[in-house]
Every structure is written in C-alpha cells, then in structure tokens.
Scaffold this motif. Structure first.
Motif, PDB file in Angstrom:
ATOM      1  N   MET A   1       0.835  -1.181   0.000  1.00 17.05           N
ATOM      2  CA  MET A   1       0.000   0.000   0.000  1.00 17.05           C
ATOM      3  C   MET A   1       0.881   1.246   0.000  1.00 17.05           C
ATOM      4  SD  MET A   1      -2.747   1.205   2.871  1.00 17.05           S
ATOM      5  CE  MET A   1      -1.587   1.577   4.160  1.00 17.05           C
ATOM      6  N   ALA A   2       0.651   2.114  -0.949  1.00 16.38           N
ATOM      7  CA  ALA A   2       1.396   3.363  -1.042  1.00 16.38           C
ATOM      8  C   ALA A   2       0.700   4.432  -0.215  1.00 16.38           C
ATOM      9  CB  ALA A   2       1.470   3.805  -2.493  1.00 16.38           C
ATOM     10  N   LEU A   3       1.485   5.230   0.458  1.00 14.77           N
ATOM     11  CA  LEU A   3       0.942   6.358   1.205  1.00 14.77           C
ATOM     12  C   LEU A   3       0.985   7.587   0.324  1.00 14.77           C
ATOM     13  CD1 LEU A   3       2.642   5.790   4.655  1.00 14.77           C
ATOM     14  CD2 LEU A   3       0.295   5.297   4.006  1.00 14.77           C
ATOM     15  N   THR A   4      -0.094   8.339   0.319  1.00 16.28           N
ATOM     16  CA  THR A   4      -0.158   9.532  -0.499  1.00 16.28           C
ATOM     17  C   THR A   4      -0.755  10.688   0.289  1.00 16.28           C
ATOM     18  OG1 THR A   4      -2.322   8.936  -1.405  1.00 16.28           O
ATOM     19  CG2 THR A   4      -0.385   8.204  -2.641  1.00 16.28           C
ATOM     20  N   GLN A   5      -0.425  11.899  -0.142  1.00 22.71           N
ATOM     21  CA  GLN A   5      -0.938  13.107   0.485  1.00 22.71           C
ATOM     22  C   GLN A   5      -2.319  13.412  -0.059  1.00 22.71           C
ATOM     23  OE1 GLN A   5       0.648  15.181   2.939  1.00 22.71           O
ATOM     24  NE2 GLN A   5      -1.502  15.798   3.015  1.00 22.71           N
ATOM     25  N   GLN A   6      -3.293  13.545   0.834  1.00 25.57           N
ATOM     26  CA  GLN A   6      -4.684  13.803   0.469  1.00 25.57           C
ATOM     27  C   GLN A   6      -5.118  15.178   0.957  1.00 25.57           C
ATOM     28  OE1 GLN A   6      -6.546  11.308  -1.213  1.00 25.57           O
ATOM     29  NE2 GLN A   6      -4.531  10.355  -1.328  1.00 25.57           N
ATOM     30  N   LEU A   7      -5.973  15.837   0.184  1.00 23.89           N
ATOM     31  CA  LEU A   7      -6.558  17.112   0.564  1.00 23.89           C
ATOM     32  C   LEU A   7      -8.026  17.100   0.172  1.00 23.89           C
ATOM     33  CD1 LEU A   7      -3.523  17.810  -0.810  1.00 23.89           C
ATOM     34  CD2 LEU A   7      -4.129  20.009   0.119  1.00 23.89           C
ATOM     35  N   ALA A   8      -8.833  17.799   0.954  1.00 29.04           N
ATOM     36  CA  ALA A   8     -10.250  17.961   0.624  1.00 29.04           C
ATOM     37  C   ALA A   8     -10.670  19.395   0.918  1.00 29.04           C
ATOM     38  CB  ALA A   8     -11.112  16.990   1.425  1.00 29.04           C
ATOM     39  N   ARG A   9     -11.360  19.997  -0.051  1.00 26.06           N
ATOM     40  CA  ARG A   9     -11.965  21.322   0.151  1.00 26.06           C
ATOM     41  C   ARG A   9     -13.358  21.081   0.700  1.00 26.06           C
ATOM     42  NH1 ARG A   9     -10.102  22.915  -5.684  1.00 26.06           N
ATOM     43  NH2 ARG A   9     -11.785  21.513  -6.240  1.00 26.06           N
ATOM     44  N   VAL A  10     -13.657  21.706   1.821  1.00 25.87           N
ATOM     45  CA  VAL A  10     -14.974  21.532   2.425  1.00 25.87           C
ATOM     46  C   VAL A  10     -15.454  22.852   3.018  1.00 25.87           C
ATOM     47  CG1 VAL A  10     -14.665  19.068   2.943  1.00 25.87           C
ATOM     48  CG2 VAL A  10     -13.970  20.773   4.622  1.00 25.87           C
ATOM     49  N   SER A  11     -16.747  22.975   3.123  1.00 22.54           N
ATOM     50  CA  SER A  11     -17.310  24.144   3.793  1.00 22.54           C
ATOM     51  C   SER A  11     -17.305  23.883   5.295  1.00 22.54           C
ATOM     52  CB  SER A  11     -18.739  24.402   3.309  1.00 22.54           C
ATOM     53  OG  SER A  11     -19.594  23.350   3.753  1.00 22.54           O
TER      54      SER A  11
END
Length: 166
Positions: A1-11
């Motif tokens: 399993m590769a680790l990756t940087q995640q981002l989410a735009r949310v209100s």
C-alpha cells in the motif's frame, strides 16, 4: 500500500454536519465523503518537492508554505475525523486549514515559482529506492500546479481544507 498526500476542500457547514453525525453515531463515524471534485491526491510529489527544497535551499520561505499546505494548522476542531472511515491511521489524523488560512496559503502558493529550483534536478534519478520512469521535473511541476489551483479555488469559494496521509 502506497501512502499519499490527500486534501479535501470543504465548507465549515459540511464539517459541522460531519461532527454532528460522528457525535450521534455509535461508532463515531462522521460519514466523511467530500465530492470527488473537491478532493486531491498529491501522491508523494509534494514530499519530494519539500525534500528537494530542504537540500537545495534550506532557508527558503517556500518550505513553510508547502509544509502548511499539507500539514494544516490545528486538528483539534476536527478531532471527530480521527476515524478509520476517514483515513488508515498510519500517519497523524487529518488536520484543518480554516478559510482564512486557505486564503493565506493560496496567495503564498501563487507567489511561488519552482522552475528555477527544479532546473537543478536531474531528469532521471532514483526516487524513494525505486526507479522513477519519466522526468521528475514534469511530475513535480504538474502536482505543484494542482496544489496551487486547488488552494486558489478553495480560497475563492471561502472553503476550508482538510489534509491527511492515506
């Protein structure tokens, strides 16, 4: 399993809804599921860019901007996202950048030009112990542009950004 940087735009309203759902759920599940168009998987690109900055320009102001864009500011307001339904638990729990912080980061990222730095990166080299196929400069440039655009759009819409590693 590769680790990756995640981002989410949310209100902030979405975060409030998730907090309420988590508080009423027997297992604390916040029902976290931001729309695909408001999420970004940066793979490992920004980590490599940060590493390259640290080696080539250890005092550069851009380091702090990149770190803030992927580490957030304070995770206390979103402690309810510390749940297996959100991330795998390998790294620290998700962290938040408020809409005001997102605007600051968006302006700082827009002022960054990584071209001069990447000119010093060889076109082909070993990355992370495995052979990287392709030009890492193009890969890093593409992902940095994605990060800039992601924050610019979030700032324009007055959204918060949640960051985590998964």
């Amino acid at each position: 399993m590769a680790l990756t940087q995640q981002l989410a735009r949310v209100s902030l309203q979405y975060l409030d809804r998730c907090c309420g759902v988590a508080a009423s759920a027997s297992d604390g599940d916040p029902d976290w599921d931001p729309p695909d168009e408001d999420t970004l998987d940066l793979d490992w690109a920004i980590w490599q860019l940060l590493g390259f900055y640290r080696r080539m320009q250890p005092d550069a102001w851009q380091i702090a901007v990149l770190e803030r864009s992927i580490r957030g500011d304070d995770s206390d307001p979103i402690a309810f996202l510390d749940h297996p339904g959100v991330y795998d638990g390998f790294d620290g729990p998700p962290a938040l950048l408020t809409p005001a912080a997102v605007t600051e980061v968006a302006h700082a990222l827009a002022a960054m030009d990584i071209g001069h730095l990447l000119e010093r990166l060889p076109a082909y080299r070993q990355v992370g112990g495995s052979a990287f196929s392709g030009d890492p400069r193009a890969y890093l440039t593409e992902h940095f542009a994605l990060l800039q655009n992601f924050y610019e759009f979030a700032g324009q819409r007055g959204m918060a950004v949640v960051v985590w590693v998964d």
